[in-house]
Design an enzyme around this catalytic site. Structure first.
Site, PDB file in Angstrom:
ATOM      1  N   ASP A  90       0.818  -1.222   0.000  1.00 34.82           N
ATOM      2  CA  ASP A  90       0.000   0.000   0.000  1.00 34.82           C
ATOM      3  C   ASP A  90       0.845   1.263   0.000  1.00 34.82           C
ATOM      4  OD1 ASP A  90      -2.738  -0.524  -0.088  1.00 34.82           O
ATOM      5  OD2 ASP A  90      -2.836  -1.000   2.049  1.00 34.82           O
ATOM      6  N   GLU A 187     -13.912  -2.820  -1.752  1.00 35.49           N
ATOM      7  CA  GLU A 187     -14.128  -3.072  -0.325  1.00 35.49           C
ATOM      8  C   GLU A 187     -15.516  -2.605   0.094  1.00 35.49           C
ATOM      9  OE1 GLU A 187     -10.941  -1.837   2.253  1.00 35.49           O
ATOM     10  OE2 GLU A 187     -12.108  -2.226   4.070  1.00 35.49           O
TER      11      GLU A 187
HETATM   12  O1  KIV Z   1      -4.736  -2.195   4.113  1.00 30.61           O
HETATM   13  C1  KIV Z   1      -5.329  -3.252   3.836  1.00 30.61           C
HETATM   14  O2  KIV Z   1      -5.164  -4.292   4.478  1.00 30.61           O
HETATM   15  C2  KIV Z   1      -6.255  -3.237   2.718  1.00 30.61           C
HETATM   16  C3  KIV Z   1      -7.191  -4.394   2.590  1.00 30.61           C
HETATM   17  C4  KIV Z   1      -8.300  -4.208   3.555  1.00 30.61           C
HETATM   18  C5  KIV Z   1      -7.691  -4.571   1.209  1.00 30.61           C
HETATM   19  O3  KIV Z   1      -6.289  -2.303   1.976  1.00 30.61           O
END
Ligand code: KIV
Length: 271
Positions: A90, A187
């Site tokens: 991310d 989500e």
């Molecule tokens: O940060 C995370 O774990 C996510 C998932 C919920 C898809 O973005």
């Protein structure tokens, strides 16, 4: 049983091919090498170093405090042991506020071992997706409930229930795919809308609380193991440890249920 010997390492082009073949993708979040090895050796296709680590590892109430340095640290730990699963990491809160900032953050995560970066939203993020993908950085988009927008959304709530919001989500999904995203996380989206989006884009959709018709599924590792994260457990979460009897067994049960389409059922989705 380990499936290690049977699966070739996943690549970005292989994900699109999986969608064309109707092959479902099993993804879990992970933040350290120990769990990463178990996920990788037991058939998980994609591992996500999510900024959810802010909540389940660091103990914050949201993902907002997570930094690029945090993400790079956990990404490197996971990357060291993966052999087959594709690693997505991310971009944390505001690291994608401009294309240039996003490029710096994405390079840090790719240097740590990620093969794709994930970012939340559409609108101004479309330019960021184009900027990164034109520079050969694979991007996973994330729509629906985008946890980095929790303050604006007023909480962690299902998105796209009203007609106008559903139409906007469908439009955003087409736009992130056209901008170059290779994957799309949906989500907390009603099942019917996620199904429509999945049919409308040629990139794989990965659902979390988005019903059974997505091209794949993801769960947060701690939820999937039934750990108490200190937060209300969402409807879509299933404790696979109870079913699998061990962590490796839970991973295999999850992978099998995702691959054969028995998870999620209607009890773990939003109508
Ligand atoms: O940060 C995370 O774990 C996510 C998932 C919920 C898809 O973005």
């Amino acid at each position: 049983m380990s499936v290690h010997a049977e699966q070739k390492p996943w690549t970005v082009p292989a994900l699109a091919e999986a969608k064309r073949q109707g092959r479902r993708l099993a993804m879990l979040t992970c933040y350290d090498a120990g769990f990463a090895r178990t996920l990788d050796r037991n058939g998980v296709d994609l591992v996500l170093v999510g900024d959810s680590l802010g909540m389940v590892v660091q103990g914050h109430d949201s993902t907002l405090p997570v930094t690029v340095a945090d993400m790079a640290y956990h990404t490197a730990a996971v990357a060291r042991v993966l052999r087959q699963a594709l690693l997505v990491a991310d971009l944390p809160f505001q690291a994608d506020a401009t294309p240039e900032r996003a490029l710096d953050a994405a390079v840090a995560l790719l240097r740590a071992g990620a093969q794709m970066v994930k970012l939340e939203g559409a609108g101004p993020k479309l330019e960021v997706i184009r900027f990164l993908t034109e520079r050969d950085i694979p991007v996973c988009a994330h729509l629906g409930l985008t946890p980095q927008s929790v303050l604006k959304l007023g909480g962690f709530k299902v998105q796209g229930r009203e007609e106008a919001a559903a139409a906007r989500l469908l439009e955003d999904a087409r736009a992130v795919a056209a901008a170059g995203a290779s994957l799309l996380v949906l989500e907390c989206v009603p099942t019917g809308l996620a199904q429509k989006i999945t049919a409308a884009v040629d990139i794989p959709t990965i659902g979390i609380g988005a019903g059974p018709h997505c091209d794949g599924q993801v769960l947060v590792l701690h939820d999937f193991l039934g750990l108490d994260s200190g937060h209300r457990r969402p409807r879509f979460v299933k404790d696979f440890l109870a079913e699998g009897g061990s962590v490796a067994g839970a991973v295999r049960a999850y992978v099998e249920a995702v691959h054969n389409g028995t998870f999620p059922d209607a009890g773990h989705a939003y109508a």
